[in-house]
Scaffold this motif. Structure first.
Motif, PDB file in Angstrom:
ATOM      1  N   SER A   1      27.698 -13.681  57.293  1.00  0.00           N
ATOM      2  CA  SER A   1      26.560 -14.231  56.243  1.00  0.00           C
ATOM      3  C   SER A   1      27.240 -13.999  54.879  1.00  0.00           C
ATOM      4  CB  SER A   1      25.369 -13.253  56.421  1.00  0.00           C
ATOM      5  OG  SER A   1      25.721 -12.005  55.954  1.00  0.00           O
ATOM      6  N   ALA A   2      26.501 -14.778  54.061  1.00  0.00           N
ATOM      7  CA  ALA A   2      26.795 -14.545  52.494  1.00  0.00           C
ATOM      8  C   ALA A   2      26.963 -12.980  52.125  1.00  0.00           C
ATOM      9  CB  ALA A   2      25.878 -15.201  51.520  1.00  0.00           C
ATOM     10  N   ARG A   3      26.216 -12.266  52.610  1.00  0.00           N
ATOM     11  CA  ARG A   3      26.102 -10.789  52.254  1.00  0.00           C
ATOM     12  C   ARG A   3      27.384 -10.276  52.911  1.00  0.00           C
ATOM     13  NH1 ARG A   3      21.458  -6.740  54.897  1.00  0.00           N
ATOM     14  NH2 ARG A   3      22.419  -4.912  54.259  1.00  0.00           N
ATOM     15  N   GLY A   4      27.893 -10.442  54.040  1.00  0.00           N
ATOM     16  CA  GLY A   4      29.130 -10.044  54.697  1.00  0.00           C
ATOM     17  C   GLY A   4      30.111 -10.382  53.842  1.00  0.00           C
ATOM     18  N   GLU A   5      30.250 -11.836  53.374  1.00  0.00           N
ATOM     19  CA  GLU A   5      31.319 -12.082  52.430  1.00  0.00           C
ATOM     20  C   GLU A   5      31.453 -11.170  51.204  1.00  0.00           C
ATOM     21  OE1 GLU A   5      33.630 -14.261  52.956  1.00  0.00           O
ATOM     22  OE2 GLU A   5      32.850 -15.407  54.536  1.00  0.00           O
ATOM     23  N   ALA A   6      30.360 -11.196  50.465  1.00  0.00           N
ATOM     24  CA  ALA A   6      30.189 -10.203  49.590  1.00  0.00           C
ATOM     25  C   ALA A   6      30.589  -8.646  49.795  1.00  0.00           C
ATOM     26  CB  ALA A   6      28.681 -10.220  48.980  1.00  0.00           C
ATOM     27  N   GLN A   7      30.459  -8.180  50.983  1.00  0.00           N
ATOM     28  CA  GLN A   7      30.785  -7.028  51.048  1.00  0.00           C
ATOM     29  C   GLN A   7      32.073  -6.725  51.548  1.00  0.00           C
ATOM     30  OE1 GLN A   7      28.534  -6.653  55.060  1.00  0.00           O
ATOM     31  NE2 GLN A   7      26.968  -5.521  54.130  1.00  0.00           N
TER      32      GLN A   7
ATOM     33  N   GLY B   1      31.967  -7.431  58.427  1.00  0.00           N
ATOM     34  CA  GLY B   1      30.812  -7.547  57.726  1.00  0.00           C
ATOM     35  C   GLY B   1      29.633  -8.204  58.141  1.00  0.00           C
ATOM     36  N   HIS B   2      28.613  -7.986  57.371  1.00  0.00           N
ATOM     37  CA  HIS B   2      27.348  -8.562  57.897  1.00  0.00           C
ATOM     38  C   HIS B   2      27.217  -9.780  58.233  1.00  0.00           C
ATOM     39  CE1 HIS B   2      22.959  -9.839  57.070  1.00  0.00           C
ATOM     40  NE2 HIS B   2      22.775  -8.602  57.548  1.00  0.00           N
TER      41      HIS B   2
ATOM     42  N   GLN C   1      25.577 -13.424  60.896  1.00  0.00           N
ATOM     43  CA  GLN C   1      24.573 -14.285  60.962  1.00  0.00           C
ATOM     44  C   GLN C   1      23.661 -13.705  61.774  1.00  0.00           C
ATOM     45  OE1 GLN C   1      26.397 -18.058  61.567  1.00  0.00           O
ATOM     46  NE2 GLN C   1      26.934 -18.270  59.612  1.00  0.00           N
TER      47      GLN C   1
ATOM     48  N   ASN D   1      23.201 -10.419  62.568  1.00  0.00           N
ATOM     49  CA  ASN D   1      22.755  -9.258  61.995  1.00  0.00           C
ATOM     50  C   ASN D   1      21.425  -9.708  61.112  1.00  0.00           C
ATOM     51  OD1 ASN D   1      25.786  -7.935  61.319  1.00  0.00           O
ATOM     52  ND2 ASN D   1      24.738  -7.238  62.666  1.00  0.00           N
ATOM     53  N   ALA D   2      21.772 -10.919  60.398  1.00  0.00           N
ATOM     54  CA  ALA D   2      20.785 -11.390  59.626  1.00  0.00           C
ATOM     55  C   ALA D   2      19.602 -12.121  60.339  1.00  0.00           C
ATOM     56  CB  ALA D   2      21.142 -12.693  58.642  1.00  0.00           C
TER      57      ALA D   2
END
Length: 190
Positions: free
Chosen positions: A38-44, A14-15, A17, A19-20
């Protein structure tokens, strides 16, 4: 490579840190201990698991970098499996470009297209990555039979593996659409 006896699902982590932050994190010294999801990766990952339609994996192998370990752990928790870290699934090593802006990838990929054996700035060559990742598949083919194996790795190594298994010139690994974070790609059995 002969036809595969197992079913393989390839997943890019997943996305992260890294990447961010737009950073190259390819050295195990930094990547195993830091730069997780990242939080985005967790959501993905949550979205991927909610939409899962493929077969459930029988085993999960993953790069031991933090971002891939966290991705694999989320999947293992969901499917009730234990993790199996495998250093052969690690990120492509970018050597002197470690910690630099990820804009440097474009220069490396342009060199890859001209010479998949290049080692500019000490970068692990496409040919080396292809050998490393196909060796993982060979090993798992000897270890398992008729199972669904989920391999969690990184974008560049997975794209190189897919190119190698398709029998295409290795310098064309960036010609295929990039694997999205937390995406699943099944390998064909033939």
């Amino acid at each position: 490579m002969p036809p595969l006896t197992n079913r393989y699902l390839l997943m890019r982590h997943g996305h992260s840190q890294a990447n961010a932050a737009g950073l190259i994190v390819s050295d195990p010294v930094r990547g195993v201990a830091g730069f997780g999801l990242s939080a985005r990766g967790e959501a993905q990952l949550a979205a991927c698991l909610d939409a899962w339609q493929g077969p459930a994996p029988d085993a999960i192998y993953h790069s031991d970098f933090m971002r891939t370990t966290q991705t694999a752990q989320r999947l293992a928790d969901h499917f009730g499996l234990t993790l199996a870290p495998h250093p052969g699934l690690r990120e492509r090593y970018f050597a002197a470009l470690e910690g630099k802006d990820d804009g440097h990838y474009a220069e490396v990929w342009a060199r890859d297209a001209r010479d998949p054996a290049h080692r500019h700035a000490g970068v692990e060559s496409v040919a080396q990555v292809a050998t490393r990742l196909t060796a993982v598949i060979d090993e798992l083919e000897r270890r398992h039979a008729d199972q669904t194996l989920l391999l969690v790795s990184h974008g560049d190594p997975l794209q190189i593996l897919l190119t190698a298994l398709e029998g295409r010139p290795l310098g064309e690994h960036r010609d295929r659409p990039p694997l999205a974070p937390a995406s699943l790609t099944p390998l064909s059995r033939h």
